[in-house]
Design a protein around this motif. Sequence first.
Motif, PDB file in Angstrom:
ATOM      1  N   TYR A 192       0.830  -1.209   0.000  1.00 39.87           N
ATOM      2  CA  TYR A 192       0.000   0.000   0.000  1.00 39.87           C
ATOM      3  C   TYR A 192       0.863   1.256   0.000  1.00 39.87           C
ATOM      4  CZ  TYR A 192      -2.687   3.795   2.060  1.00 39.87           C
ATOM      5  OH  TYR A 192      -3.240   5.013   2.315  1.00 39.87           O
ATOM      6  N   LEU A 193       1.921   1.262   0.804  1.00 41.59           N
ATOM      7  CA  LEU A 193       2.796   2.432   0.862  1.00 41.59           C
ATOM      8  C   LEU A 193       3.419   2.714  -0.495  1.00 41.59           C
ATOM      9  CD1 LEU A 193       4.627   1.888   4.250  1.00 41.59           C
ATOM     10  CD2 LEU A 193       2.938   3.632   3.717  1.00 41.59           C
ATOM     11  N   ARG A 194       3.830   1.681  -1.213  1.00 36.62           N
ATOM     12  CA  ARG A 194       4.471   1.874  -2.515  1.00 36.62           C
ATOM     13  C   ARG A 194       3.463   2.305  -3.578  1.00 36.62           C
ATOM     14  NH1 ARG A 194       9.429   1.029  -5.224  1.00 36.62           N
ATOM     15  NH2 ARG A 194       8.973   1.521  -7.379  1.00 36.62           N
ATOM     16  N   VAL A 195       2.309   1.671  -3.597  1.00 32.28           N
ATOM     17  CA  VAL A 195       1.372   1.890  -4.694  1.00 32.28           C
ATOM     18  C   VAL A 195       0.539   3.154  -4.498  1.00 32.28           C
ATOM     19  CG1 VAL A 195      -0.625   0.904  -5.875  1.00 32.28           C
ATOM     20  CG2 VAL A 195       1.280  -0.555  -5.235  1.00 32.28           C
ATOM     21  N   PHE A 196       0.081   3.429  -3.283  1.00 34.42           N
ATOM     22  CA  PHE A 196      -0.871   4.505  -3.089  1.00 34.42           C
ATOM     23  C   PHE A 196      -0.291   5.779  -2.482  1.00 34.42           C
ATOM     24  CE2 PHE A 196      -3.599   0.735  -3.203  1.00 34.42           C
ATOM     25  CZ  PHE A 196      -4.430   1.118  -4.232  1.00 34.42           C
TER      26      PHE A 196
END
Length: 154
Positions: A139-143
Motif C-alpha cells: 500500500y505504501l508503494r502503490v498509493f
Amino acid sequence: MRSRKLYDGDVGYELRGQSSQKFRRKAQVKNENDIEIDIPNGDLTKGRIFFNHNCAGCHDLDQDLYLGPSLRTVYLRRNGSKKFSNYGKDLTAYKFYWTRKKLWEFLENPEKMFPDTNMQLDGVKDPFLLASVIDYLQYLRVFTCDIRGQKQII
C-alpha cells in the motif's frame, strides 16, 4: 506516446509514427511466477500497527536510518539498490526484486534467507499478521508514491 498492438500480439509503443520492439516497456520482475503466489490478504490497520511497534525502531518510511533503510518504496525495489552501508554481506550479493513472495520469505524468517543479516526480527509466525505487513508495504508503494518513488501528498 500511445500504445499500439503489433502483428505478433505484443504491445509496443509508437514514437513519431514508428513502432518498434526496442521501445517496449520491460517488466520489473523477470519471472512472473514470483508475483502470483498464494498469499492471503491482510488488514492494512494491523499491518500499520505491527510496523509502528516492531519495524519503526530501525526503519523509517522516508529516510535511511543508521540501523535500516527506508521502507516506503521497498515493494518491487531491487535488492541492494539503496546505497546503505549496514546491509549484511549476503543481502547485497543477490540480485532480485522485493516481490510479495520475497517479502514473505524474508519476514517469515530473515536469518534463514540471509544468515548474515543484521535484522533483529526473529520472524513473523502468524500468517495473517505477515500478510498484513506485506499488504501495508505494498500500500505504501502503490498509493502513497508517485512514479519516481517520491512521497505523494494524499
